[in-house]
Structure formats: structure tokens, C-alpha cells
Design a protein around this motif. Structure first.
Motif: not given
Length: 473
Positions: A97-107
């Protein structure tokens, strides 16, 4: 000589400029560049729930099942920055798999009265619209079970989803056309306080595409062209497992019966060992895991626990005399209170024998191994209670046989439908209840006999004659 030097310098400058341009282009492409594939199956992963590891295992099984189906698309995971590095390496190195690291979106909906904290970070799903290197993306939850290839979904329009509820589409599987414009607008409306019924991705994406119910049904063009606009997907792309439990077979006429989803209670997801035979479809998921990921991660724990339980059985049997002396130690005062307390301890020890082993079985092990390990643990701890309190074996093991029988009743594969299956389980439970009550009565009477005998008979090493006996004779 000077002309040649100027020529070499000129060529060197050209090479440097070309290399810089190539680096800039490669950085701009990001995830998905260089793969040559125009579409992707994507899922997401984040941390912060009690079941992070279980969902990690479920994600890997789903990715490998897609690989086995030989889908013509990239496999991609949108992973938050706090996902462990070893998990990322396994997804990339072992699962392809390819992985895209992201910051959590504030809910911003966490203060709603109906907010469920399990879904606090599910808005990370919006990052799927940033995958602009792909023409189409099929966004997936980890609890999807693929029965066949679904590459025709990449022909759908800019947004397509399934209505497993008559009025609300399900975001466990949907097709989208990535767009930075749509992503930026989603984030803007999120920050502006757009209405969200449940505070999770389901409610937010549903409110963003409110007219999907009125859109036409998706039918893949035979020439392979991609459609524009929004479409409803046939139910066969998100077959709710509860449909199966009613008839014990699939009879979904809308589209190909391609994907099963499990949107029910979180503790009844198919990867848990206790999900089968309680839920008949649990074994289907474990068949896929057996064919793809395997169980090598859990088997050492299973082996250690099995040896431990066997050791308990042997020790409890060998130490029976000393255990019974310890449990029936007499005191001169408050004998009635002590007897009542001893009965209570005995009953609780039997209950604990059937409850404690359940929590020590690895959660994602195969159901056949899981139930076998649980029954072994329950049997071993029941032996401790039997030998410690000098109880009759069969009454103490009555729940053990009852659980084994219920598993066999639920696992019977030839029920005509789910109603007959449910009635069979009910009849079995109704017939077992008098036997369990009789066993409880026998246990209590046996405890009373042991207590009375211990109060009457002297302990080893004590004088066997009553006070004044030797004076008379």
C-alpha cells in the motif's frame, strides 16, 4: 580550449536546471505519482480508540484481499501522524500500500449531545479529495468484505454512494473524483459550522451531498468511459450483513453482490473471535484473513495461554487436599457468617471461571481457536473451584457443556433461514435453563454438606475425642 570549456559549462547548467525541474515536479505529484495507475482504493487509519489494533488488522486483511482480486488500482492508506511507524512499514512493505501521512482534522461537533467519541477523527476521510493524482478514488471503511472485484466503480461520477438506509447513504464505501477545490470548500464549511446530524463523517458528507437520493442509479457503461455528475450505487456494493442474518443467504437484486459491510455494534465486527457462530458471516472474514494475512502474530500468545491452563488443571488436581483444607478452615466464632461467606465465594469463583478467560483470548484470533482456548480456560478454572471447595464435577461444568452446545446449535449450517435459527437457539436455551438450575441447587447442597461435615469432623492433628470423654472412660 576556451570554446570547449564554455560548451561544457553550458551543458552542466542545462543538466542542473533539468534536474531541478524534475525534483520540483516529483514533489508536486505526491502520493500516487509514478505508479501509472489512474485510480485508487483508499482507506484511513487513526489512533485514539480502544480498538486501534483490531482496525489495523482489519485494514491489512482488506488490502490483501483486494490484492488477491488483482484490482487495477493503487491501494492507499490515509494515516494520521500518530500511527506507529512499524504499522506504516508493514502496510508499505508487506501489503503493497501507499501511505499518506496527515494531521488529524479538528472535529468541531464534539460538543453535540449525540456525539459518539468513537467517530471523533473520522473526518480525516475528507483527505480523500486531496488525492488529485487519481481520476477516481473508492473510499472504504475497514469493515468491508470483498466478494469480487469492483473496478467498474471507477467509471462512476464525481460522487457516488449506496443507500443502505432508505433516506441516508452509507459512507463505508463511496466513489469520488478528487478535487482540491471541493476539499478546500469542505474544510471551509466545516470551520463555518455546517450542520452535521451525527458529528461524524457520515453526517457531514451526507449534508454536503443532500440531493444524492434524487440522482439516477449507476450502471457502468460497457465501453469503459467515465461518467460525470453524482449517482446512487446499487445495494450490491454495500450489502448490510443484517440482510443476510434474516434469510441466511444473499438475495440482493440491485447490482452485483460484491461487498459486504458490517455497520452494526462495534463489538460484533467480523474480526473478533466471538463474532462466529453468534453471527454466521464472521467466519467469512476469517477465511479471508487465513488466505491473506494469517494468524502468526497471535499464535505465540495462544500457545502460552494453553500451556498455562493445562498447568492449572494439573496443579489443581494434585493440590486438592491442601486447597480444600484452606477453604474449609474452621473458626470458633461467627460460624454461620463464615459459612454464608464461603458459599458466596464458591459461587463467585465458578462465575469467574467462565468470565475471566473470555478477556484473555487474543481478540482477532480465528473463532475456532478462540472458542477452544476460552473453553480450555473455563475448564481449568472450574477445576480450581471444584477441587478447592470439594464440589461435584458435573454440576460445576454444566455451564461449560451448555456453552459448547449453544455454539454447536448456532453453527449448524443447514437452517432454512435466520428465523428458524433464532428459534432453535431460544428452544435450546429454554431446555437448558432447568438443567442449570438443578446444577446450582446441587452445588449449594454440596457446599452445605461439606460445611456441616467440616464443622462436625475434627481437623488432622486435633484430638478426636470430645471434651470430658477421656474422664468418663
Amino acid at each position: 580550449m576556451g570554446r570547449e570549456l564554455r560548451s561544457l559549462v553550458g551543458w552542466w547548467v542545462v543538466v542542473v536546471v533539468v534536474a531541478a525541474v524534475v525534483c520540483v515536479v516529483c514533489e508536486g505529484k505526491g502520493v500516487g505519482s509514478g505508479s501509472g495507475r489512474r485510480n485508487a482504493y483508499a482507506t484511513m487509519m487513526y489512533m485514539g480508540t480502544p480498538r486501534d489494533y483490531e482496525f489495523y488488522v482489519a485494514t491489512r486483511v482488506m488490502l490483501r484481499s483486494l490484492q488477491q482480486l488483482q484490482v487495477d488500482a493503487d491501494l492507499l492508506v490515509i494515516a494520521s501522524m500518530d500511527v506507529p511507524l512499524r504499522w506504516i512499514q508493514a502496510l508499505e512493505g508487506e501489503d503493497g500500500a501507499k501511505v499518506m501521512r496527515v494531521d488529524n482534522i479538528n472535529n468541531p461537533y464534539s460538543t453535540q449531545s449525540n456525539f459518539d467519541w468513537r467517530f471523533k477523527l473520522t473526518l480525516n476521510k475528507l483527505y480523500a479529495w486531496k488525492l488529485v493524482n487519481y481520476e477516481r478514488v473508492v473510499m472504504l471503511d475497514a469493515d468491508n468484505l470483498f466478494l469480487q472485484k469492483t473496478d467498474e466503480l471507477f467509471q462512476c461520477g464525481k460522487f457516488c454512494a449506496v443507500f443502505i438506509n432508505p433516506c441516508i447513504f452509507h459512507t463505508g464505501l463511496f466513489v469520488l473524483q478528487p478535487s482540491l477545490t471541493v476539499f478546500d470548500d469542505m474544510i471551509h464549511q466545516l470551520e463555518a459550522g455546517r450542520s452535521n446530524p451525527d458529528g461524524a463523517d457520515q453526517g457531514y458528507i451526507g449534508s454536503y451531498f443532500p440531493d444524492l437520493l434524487d440522482r439516477p442509479m449507476f450502471h457502468p457503461p460497457p465501453n469503459g468511459t467515465k461518467l460525470e455528475g453524482t449517482y446512487r450505487l446499487p445495494l450490491g456494493y454495500q450489502m448490510d450483513a443484517s440482510y443476510y442474518y434474516l434469510r441466511l443467504r444473499w438475495s440482493v437484486p440491485c447490482g452485483p453482490n460484491s461487498v459486504i459491510t458490517f455497520p452494526g455494534a462495534p463489538w460484533l465486527k467480523p474480526w473478533y473471535w466471538w463474532s462466529w457462530p453468534v453471527l454466521p458471516l464472521g467466519i467469512q472474514w476469517h477465511k479471508q484473513r487465513l488466505q491473506t494475512l494469517g494468524y502468526s502474530a497471535e499464535m505465540p500468545i495462544v500457545f502460552i495461554e494453553a500451556v498455562f491452563y493445562l498447568g492449572i488443571i494439573a496443579v489443581a488436581r494434585l493440590a486438592r487436599p491442601n486447597l480444600s483444607k484452606l477453604c474449609y478452615r474452621r473458626e470458633g466464632k461467627n460460624i454461620l457468617f463464615l459459612q454464608a461467606g464461603l458459599k458466596l465465594i464458591a459461587i463467585w469463583s465458578i462465575l469467574a471461571a467462565y468470565i475471566v478467560p473470555f478477556f484473555f483470548v487474543p481478540h482477532t484470533i480465528h473463532p475456532l481457536i478462540g472458542w477452544s482456548l476460552y473453553l480450555l480456560g473455563a475448564f481449568s478454572l472450574s477445576c480450581v473451584a471444584t477441587n478447592a471447595f470439594v464440589l461435584p464435577t458435573l454440576p460445576v461444568l454444566a455451564p461449560w457443556f451448555g456453552i459448547l452446545g449453544s455454539l454447536l446449535v448456532m453453527a449448524y449450517p443447514w437452517y432454512p433461514d435466520g428465523v428458524v435459527r433464532a428459534l432453535s437457539v431460544f428452544v435450546y436455551a429454554f431446555c437448558c435453563s432447568p438443567l442449570l438450575w438443578t446444577s446450582l441447587v446441587k452445588i449449594m447442597s454440596s457446599l452445605q454438606v461439606s460445611l456441616d461435615r467440616e464443622a462436625f469432623l475434627p481437623r488432622l492433628g486435633e484430638n478426636s475425642s470430645p471434651a470430658g470423654f477421656n474422664k468418663l472412660y
